[in-house]
Design a protein around this motif. Sequence first.
Motif, PDB file in Angstrom:
ATOM      1  N   ARG A   1      -2.365  -5.734  59.496  1.00 10.61           N
ATOM      2  CA  ARG A   1      -1.568  -6.296  58.405  1.00 10.61           C
ATOM      3  C   ARG A   1      -0.177  -5.677  58.367  1.00 10.61           C
ATOM      4  O   ARG A   1       0.383  -5.411  57.292  1.00 10.61           O
ATOM      5  CB  ARG A   1      -2.260  -6.102  57.054  1.00 10.61           C
ATOM      6  CG  ARG A   1      -3.594  -6.808  57.015  1.00 10.61           C
ATOM      7  CD  ARG A   1      -4.175  -6.838  55.650  1.00 10.61           C
ATOM      8  NE  ARG A   1      -5.471  -7.506  55.674  1.00 10.61           N
ATOM      9  CZ  ARG A   1      -6.240  -7.659  54.628  1.00 10.61           C
ATOM     10  NH1 ARG A   1      -5.842  -7.200  53.453  1.00 10.61           N
ATOM     11  NH2 ARG A   1      -7.401  -8.268  54.714  1.00 10.61           N
ATOM     12  N   LYS A   2       0.313  -5.410  59.547  1.00  5.02           N
ATOM     13  CA  LYS A   2       1.661  -4.841  59.660  1.00  5.02           C
ATOM     14  C   LYS A   2       2.662  -5.978  59.844  1.00  5.02           C
ATOM     15  O   LYS A   2       2.504  -6.810  60.728  1.00  5.02           O
ATOM     16  CB  LYS A   2       1.742  -3.886  60.863  1.00  5.02           C
ATOM     17  CG  LYS A   2       3.097  -3.208  61.003  1.00  5.02           C
ATOM     18  CD  LYS A   2       3.154  -2.326  62.210  1.00  5.02           C
ATOM     19  CE  LYS A   2       3.914  -2.917  63.372  1.00  5.02           C
ATOM     20  NZ  LYS A   2       5.275  -3.333  63.067  1.00  5.02           N
ATOM     21  N   ALA A   3       3.662  -6.004  58.986  1.00  7.29           N
ATOM     22  CA  ALA A   3       4.695  -7.043  59.089  1.00  7.29           C
ATOM     23  C   ALA A   3       5.679  -6.679  60.190  1.00  7.29           C
ATOM     24  O   ALA A   3       5.788  -5.518  60.597  1.00  7.29           O
ATOM     25  CB  ALA A   3       5.430  -7.153  57.760  1.00  7.29           C
ATOM     26  N   SER A   4       6.402  -7.688  60.671  1.00  6.16           N
ATOM     27  CA  SER A   4       7.444  -7.410  61.659  1.00  6.16           C
ATOM     28  C   SER A   4       8.551  -6.590  60.995  1.00  6.16           C
ATOM     29  O   SER A   4       8.715  -6.608  59.774  1.00  6.16           O
ATOM     30  CB  SER A   4       8.006  -8.708  62.233  1.00  6.16           C
ATOM     31  OG  SER A   4       8.585  -9.464  61.211  1.00  6.16           O
ATOM     32  N   ARG A   5       9.262  -5.853  61.808  1.00  9.66           N
ATOM     33  CA  ARG A   5      10.360  -5.000  61.341  1.00  9.66           C
ATOM     34  C   ARG A   5       9.884  -3.870  60.423  1.00  9.66           C
ATOM     35  O   ARG A   5      10.651  -3.346  59.627  1.00  9.66           O
ATOM     36  CB  ARG A   5      11.440  -5.807  60.626  1.00  9.66           C
ATOM     37  CG  ARG A   5      12.232  -6.749  61.526  1.00  9.66           C
ATOM     38  CD  ARG A   5      13.149  -6.000  62.429  1.00  9.66           C
ATOM     39  NE  ARG A   5      14.202  -6.814  63.003  1.00  9.66           N
ATOM     40  CZ  ARG A   5      15.099  -6.335  63.867  1.00  9.66           C
ATOM     41  NH1 ARG A   5      15.056  -5.089  64.253  1.00  9.66           N
ATOM     42  NH2 ARG A   5      16.024  -7.103  64.356  1.00  9.66           N
ATOM     43  N   ARG A   6       8.595  -3.528  60.529  1.00  8.16           N
ATOM     44  CA  ARG A   6       8.054  -2.369  59.793  1.00  8.16           C
ATOM     45  C   ARG A   6       7.453  -1.425  60.822  1.00  8.16           C
ATOM     46  O   ARG A   6       6.737  -1.866  61.716  1.00  8.16           O
ATOM     47  CB  ARG A   6       6.959  -2.783  58.816  1.00  8.16           C
ATOM     48  CG  ARG A   6       7.440  -3.670  57.694  1.00  8.16           C
ATOM     49  CD  ARG A   6       7.999  -2.840  56.536  1.00  8.16           C
ATOM     50  NE  ARG A   6       8.439  -3.669  55.441  1.00  8.16           N
ATOM     51  CZ  ARG A   6       9.655  -4.239  55.359  1.00  8.16           C
ATOM     52  NH1 ARG A   6      10.543  -4.066  56.310  1.00  8.16           N
ATOM     53  NH2 ARG A   6       9.988  -4.978  54.317  1.00  8.16           N
TER      54      ARG A   6
ATOM     55  N   THR B   1      -1.206  -8.344  63.282  1.00  9.66           N
ATOM     56  CA  THR B   1      -2.038  -8.981  62.258  1.00  9.66           C
ATOM     57  C   THR B   1      -3.279  -8.144  61.948  1.00  9.66           C
ATOM     58  O   THR B   1      -3.671  -8.035  60.794  1.00  9.66           O
ATOM     59  CB  THR B   1      -2.466 -10.395  62.697  1.00  9.66           C
ATOM     60  OG1 THR B   1      -3.003 -10.327  64.005  1.00  9.66           O
ATOM     61  CG2 THR B   1      -1.300 -11.344  62.710  1.00  9.66           C
TER      62      THR B   1
ATOM     63  N   ALA C   1       4.989  -7.813  64.449  1.00 13.23           N
ATOM     64  CA  ALA C   1       3.897  -7.864  63.478  1.00 13.23           C
ATOM     65  C   ALA C   1       2.582  -7.593  64.211  1.00 13.23           C
ATOM     66  O   ALA C   1       2.427  -7.963  65.376  1.00 13.23           O
ATOM     67  CB  ALA C   1       3.849  -9.237  62.833  1.00 13.23           C
TER      68      ALA C   1
END
Length: 133
Positions: free
Chosen positions: A22-27, A19, A17
């Motif tokens: 605003r990138k989530a983990s696994r994206r 922050t 992730a």
Amino acid sequence: MTHRECGDCTVCCSVMAVTELRKASRRSCEHVGPEGCRIHPERPASCREFHCLWLRGAVAGDEALRPDALGVMFDYFVTRGTGEEHLIAFELWPGALDEPAARSLLEELARTHELRLSYRDGRWSSLASEPAP
Ligand code: SF4
Ligand code: SF4
């Protein structure tokens, strides 16, 4: 001290992730391309500060065990309060955690740490560290 470089690996850009973005983990990050990070000079602090365990030299092995080759990226986190360190193994493609090279690393790390396994299909499991004989 082991000197290692990320080279062509961009695995953390698709796993961790960020922050600030605003990138989530696994994206996968919108800024990652075939040549790596397209905003490298201005990348967020989270990206600058992140070093997987392979890059830190905390995981044994040569470039064959780099996350993009192994299919597994190791990270760690510290439990607030107890200060206890846990390791986390992110599987990058289905079956990677079951490959012999990955299994051997997992067994080695599980001797001293609790390991959490994050499978590519969304499952989680744990490997508890073995008690001293
Ligand atoms: S996963 Fe590790 S080796 Fe790969 S780019 Fe990220 S820090 Fe570098
Ligand atoms: S900003 Fe760059 S270094 Fe950070 S996750 Fe995106 S591609 Fe990777």
